[in-house]
Design an enzyme around this catalytic site. Structure first.
Site, PDB file in Angstrom:
ATOM      1  N   HIS A  55       0.846  -1.184   0.000  1.00  0.00           N
ATOM      2  CA  HIS A  55       0.000   0.000   0.000  1.00  0.00           C
ATOM      3  C   HIS A  55       0.889   1.245   0.000  1.00  0.00           C
ATOM      4  CE1 HIS A  55       0.514  -0.704   4.452  1.00  0.00           C
ATOM      5  NE2 HIS A  55       0.888   0.554   4.349  1.00  0.00           N
TER       6      HIS A  55
HETATM    7  P1  TYD Z   1      -2.103  -3.567   7.706  1.00  0.00           P
HETATM    8  O1  TYD Z   1      -2.186  -2.134   7.307  1.00  0.00           O
HETATM    9  O2  TYD Z   1      -2.727  -4.592   6.823  1.00  0.00           O
HETATM   10  O3  TYD Z   1      -0.591  -3.957   7.978  1.00  0.00           O
HETATM   11  P2  TYD Z   1       0.631  -4.101   6.926  1.00  0.00           P
HETATM   12  O4  TYD Z   1       0.531  -2.955   5.989  1.00  0.00           O
HETATM   13  O5  TYD Z   1       1.850  -4.076   7.770  1.00  0.00           O
HETATM   14  O6  TYD Z   1       0.510  -5.409   6.215  1.00  0.00           O
HETATM   15  O7  TYD Z   1      -2.708  -3.681   9.181  1.00  0.00           O
HETATM   16  C1  TYD Z   1      -3.017  -4.922   9.779  1.00  0.00           C
HETATM   17  C2  TYD Z   1      -4.203  -4.720  10.718  1.00  0.00           C
HETATM   18  O8  TYD Z   1      -3.859  -3.862  11.791  1.00  0.00           O
HETATM   19  C3  TYD Z   1      -5.405  -4.104  10.013  1.00  0.00           C
HETATM   20  O9  TYD Z   1      -6.567  -4.736  10.542  1.00  0.00           O
HETATM   21  C4  TYD Z   1      -5.366  -2.664  10.449  1.00  0.00           C
HETATM   22  C5  TYD Z   1      -4.720  -2.734  11.803  1.00  0.00           C
HETATM   23  N1  TYD Z   1      -3.917  -1.558  12.149  1.00  0.00           N
HETATM   24  C6  TYD Z   1      -4.320  -0.736  13.179  1.00  0.00           C
HETATM   25  O10 TYD Z   1      -5.371  -0.950  13.806  1.00  0.00           O
HETATM   26  N2  TYD Z   1      -3.552   0.335  13.520  1.00  0.00           N
HETATM   27  C7  TYD Z   1      -2.389   0.606  12.873  1.00  0.00           C
HETATM   28  O11 TYD Z   1      -1.698   1.593  13.236  1.00  0.00           O
HETATM   29  C8  TYD Z   1      -1.980  -0.247  11.788  1.00  0.00           C
HETATM   30  C9  TYD Z   1      -0.708   0.028  11.041  1.00  0.00           C
HETATM   31  C10 TYD Z   1      -2.766  -1.319  11.466  1.00  0.00           C
END
Ligand code: TYD
Length: 140
Positions: A55
């Site tokens: 992303h």
């Molecule tokens: P995600 O953005 O998919 O992580 P990555 O980009 O590292 O693969 O986030 C994973 C999960 O955690 C998703 O359900 C959103 C949640 N999340 C939060 O609640 N707060 C945060 O600060 C972040 C980064 C993710």
């Protein structure tokens, strides 16, 4: 190794406050970080073969540090794409807005610490690479 990074990101050395007991690094918003910290999160226990990220963020600024272990961070500004190891607790990667990022090759002991300048906001995410390219090109 020197990496040619995409626009909007930079590797920064973090000063170690070391003594004969070991090492300590302090990160302070608006001092050795170029933003005030609104959120800290860390990624750990990543299962073998799993990649994360995929992303970009429209406005968010972040600093990512592999405080333990290692991973590969791929960053892409729409023109240049660079993959670099994050494998040092005394080096951070600053990530500005509109950078596609992917994280690969997590070691089992990897703890990736991330500081961010805003609270979590799903509307700030661009999760589709073609949509990311369209937004980057529209802003150029
Ligand atoms: P995600 O953005 O998919 O992580 P990555 O980009 O590292 O693969 O986030 C994973 C999960 O955690 C998703 O359900 C959103 C949640 N999340 C939060 O609640 N707060 C945060 O600060 C972040 C980064 C993710």
């Amino acid at each position: 190794m020197t990496y040619t990074l995409p626009a909007g990101c930079a590797l920064v050395d973090l000063a170690i406050r070391g003594d004969d007991r070991g090492s300590l690094i302090a990160l302070e918003g608006d001092r050795n970080l170029p933003f005030a910290v609104a959120r800290v999160y860390y990624v750990f226990g990543t299962k073998a073969g799993v990649s994360r990220g995929f992303h970009a963020h429209r406005k968010l600024n972040q600093l990512a540090v592999a405080v333990s272990g290692s991973c590969t961070m791929l960053v892409d500004d729409g023109s240049r794409r660079t993959a670099l190891p994050l494998d040092r607790p005394d080096q951070g990667l600053l990530l500005g807005p509109m950078l596609w990022r992917e994280m690969h090759d997590f070691s089992p002991d990897c703890v990736l610490l991330v500081m961010a300048d805003t609270p979590y906001d799903e509307s700030d995410y661009v999760r589709d690479y073609q949509a990311f390219l369209r937004e980057v090109r529209a802003a150029a």
